[in-house]
Write a protein that holds these residues in place. Structure first.
Motif, PDB file in Angstrom:
ATOM      1  N   HIS A  18       0.800  -1.229   0.000  1.00  0.00           N
ATOM      2  CA  HIS A  18       0.000   0.000   0.000  1.00  0.00           C
ATOM      3  C   HIS A  18       0.833   1.280   0.000  1.00  0.00           C
ATOM      4  CE1 HIS A  18      -3.972  -1.740   0.282  1.00  0.00           C
ATOM      5  NE2 HIS A  18      -3.500  -2.615   1.166  1.00  0.00           N
ATOM      6  N   TYR A  19       1.955   1.270   0.724  1.00  0.00           N
ATOM      7  CA  TYR A  19       2.709   2.511   0.909  1.00  0.00           C
ATOM      8  C   TYR A  19       4.157   2.430   0.439  1.00  0.00           C
ATOM      9  CZ  TYR A  19      -1.272   3.297   3.929  1.00  0.00           C
ATOM     10  OH  TYR A  19      -2.553   3.415   4.410  1.00  0.00           O
ATOM     11  N   GLY A  20       4.536   1.328  -0.191  1.00  0.00           N
ATOM     12  CA  GLY A  20       5.923   1.133  -0.608  1.00  0.00           C
ATOM     13  C   GLY A  20       6.441   2.216  -1.532  1.00  0.00           C
ATOM     14  N   ALA A  21       5.568   2.770  -2.379  1.00  0.00           N
ATOM     15  CA  ALA A  21       5.997   3.818  -3.309  1.00  0.00           C
ATOM     16  C   ALA A  21       6.326   5.119  -2.584  1.00  0.00           C
ATOM     17  CB  ALA A  21       4.913   4.069  -4.352  1.00  0.00           C
ATOM     18  N   TYR A  22       5.821   5.271  -1.368  1.00  0.00           N
ATOM     19  CA  TYR A  22       6.016   6.513  -0.618  1.00  0.00           C
ATOM     20  C   TYR A  22       7.109   6.407   0.437  1.00  0.00           C
ATOM     21  CZ  TYR A  22       1.407   7.258  -2.625  1.00  0.00           C
ATOM     22  OH  TYR A  22       0.353   7.358  -3.492  1.00  0.00           O
ATOM     23  N   LEU A  23       7.606   5.201   0.680  1.00  0.00           N
ATOM     24  CA  LEU A  23       8.582   4.994   1.749  1.00  0.00           C
ATOM     25  C   LEU A  23       9.945   4.634   1.183  1.00  0.00           C
ATOM     26  CD1 LEU A  23       6.373   2.878   4.167  1.00  0.00           C
ATOM     27  CD2 LEU A  23       6.932   5.296   4.380  1.00  0.00           C
ATOM     28  N   THR A  24      10.967   5.191   1.798  1.00  0.00           N
ATOM     29  CA  THR A  24      12.335   4.842   1.427  1.00  0.00           C
ATOM     30  C   THR A  24      12.714   3.537   2.138  1.00  0.00           C
ATOM     31  OG1 THR A  24      13.320   6.027   3.288  1.00  0.00           O
ATOM     32  CG2 THR A  24      12.941   7.296   1.248  1.00  0.00           C
ATOM     33  N   PRO A  25      13.773   2.879   1.693  1.00  0.00           N
ATOM     34  CA  PRO A  25      14.211   1.663   2.392  1.00  0.00           C
ATOM     35  C   PRO A  25      14.528   1.916   3.870  1.00  0.00           C
ATOM     36  CG  PRO A  25      15.255   1.791   0.255  1.00  0.00           C
ATOM     37  CD  PRO A  25      14.521   3.091   0.457  1.00  0.00           C
ATOM     38  N   GLU A  26      15.057   3.090   4.185  1.00  0.00           N
ATOM     39  CA  GLU A  26      15.355   3.424   5.580  1.00  0.00           C
ATOM     40  C   GLU A  26      14.068   3.532   6.396  1.00  0.00           C
ATOM     41  OE1 GLU A  26      16.574   5.372   3.002  1.00  0.00           O
ATOM     42  OE2 GLU A  26      18.542   4.425   2.941  1.00  0.00           O
ATOM     43  N   GLN A  27      13.046   4.135   5.799  1.00  0.00           N
ATOM     44  CA  GLN A  27      11.766   4.261   6.491  1.00  0.00           C
ATOM     45  C   GLN A  27      11.123   2.891   6.697  1.00  0.00           C
ATOM     46  OE1 GLN A  27      10.026   7.068   3.739  1.00  0.00           O
ATOM     47  NE2 GLN A  27      10.220   8.759   5.218  1.00  0.00           N
ATOM     48  N   LEU A  28      11.228   2.026   5.703  1.00  0.00           N
ATOM     49  CA  LEU A  28      10.698   0.669   5.859  1.00  0.00           C
ATOM     50  C   LEU A  28      11.439  -0.089   6.960  1.00  0.00           C
ATOM     51  CD1 LEU A  28      10.010  -0.447   2.178  1.00  0.00           C
ATOM     52  CD2 LEU A  28       8.335  -0.148   4.005  1.00  0.00           C
ATOM     53  N   ALA A  29      12.743   0.144   7.065  1.00  0.00           N
ATOM     54  CA  ALA A  29      13.526  -0.495   8.129  1.00  0.00           C
ATOM     55  C   ALA A  29      13.069   0.008   9.494  1.00  0.00           C
ATOM     56  CB  ALA A  29      15.013  -0.231   7.930  1.00  0.00           C
ATOM     57  N   THR A  30      12.773   1.298   9.583  1.00  0.00           N
ATOM     58  CA  THR A  30      12.282   1.862  10.836  1.00  0.00           C
ATOM     59  C   THR A  30      10.916   1.281  11.186  1.00  0.00           C
ATOM     60  OG1 THR A  30      13.499   3.908  10.415  1.00  0.00           O
ATOM     61  CG2 THR A  30      11.707   4.016  12.020  1.00  0.00           C
ATOM     62  N   VAL A  31      10.055   1.126  10.191  1.00  0.00           N
ATOM     63  CA  VAL A  31       8.744   0.523  10.414  1.00  0.00           C
ATOM     64  C   VAL A  31       8.902  -0.917  10.900  1.00  0.00           C
ATOM     65  CG1 VAL A  31       6.638  -0.268   9.263  1.00  0.00           C
ATOM     66  CG2 VAL A  31       7.516   2.016   8.809  1.00  0.00           C
TER      67      VAL A  31
END
Length: 68
Positions: A18-31
């Motif tokens: 749903h949100y992968g296009a809006y998140l950077t790899p660093e943000q995904l790691a934080t999530v």
């Protein structure tokens, strides 16, 4: 009840879809870190034995009108 795919991985897949296009790899790691911490807390809470007679702790705060 164990599943073949951990809930954490399913949640990450859902978020990425749903949100992968809006998140950077660093943000995904934080999530991921936040979800892992939430999973740890959930396991800790579920390990605490409760009975049906256990009630929530209520904190009573009496009303006091502002004084001049």
């Amino acid at each position: 009840m164990e599943t073949s795919v951990p809930i954490l991985e399913l949640l990450l897949q859902l978020l990425t879809t749903h949100y992968g296009a809006y998140l950077t790899p660093e943000q995904l790691a934080t999530v991921r870190q936040g979800l892992e911490r939430a999973e740890q807390i959930t396991h800790t809470l579920r390990a605490y034995p409760l009975t049906n007679a256990d009630e929530p702790v209520l904190v009573f705060h009496p009303y006091r009108a502002e004084r001049d």
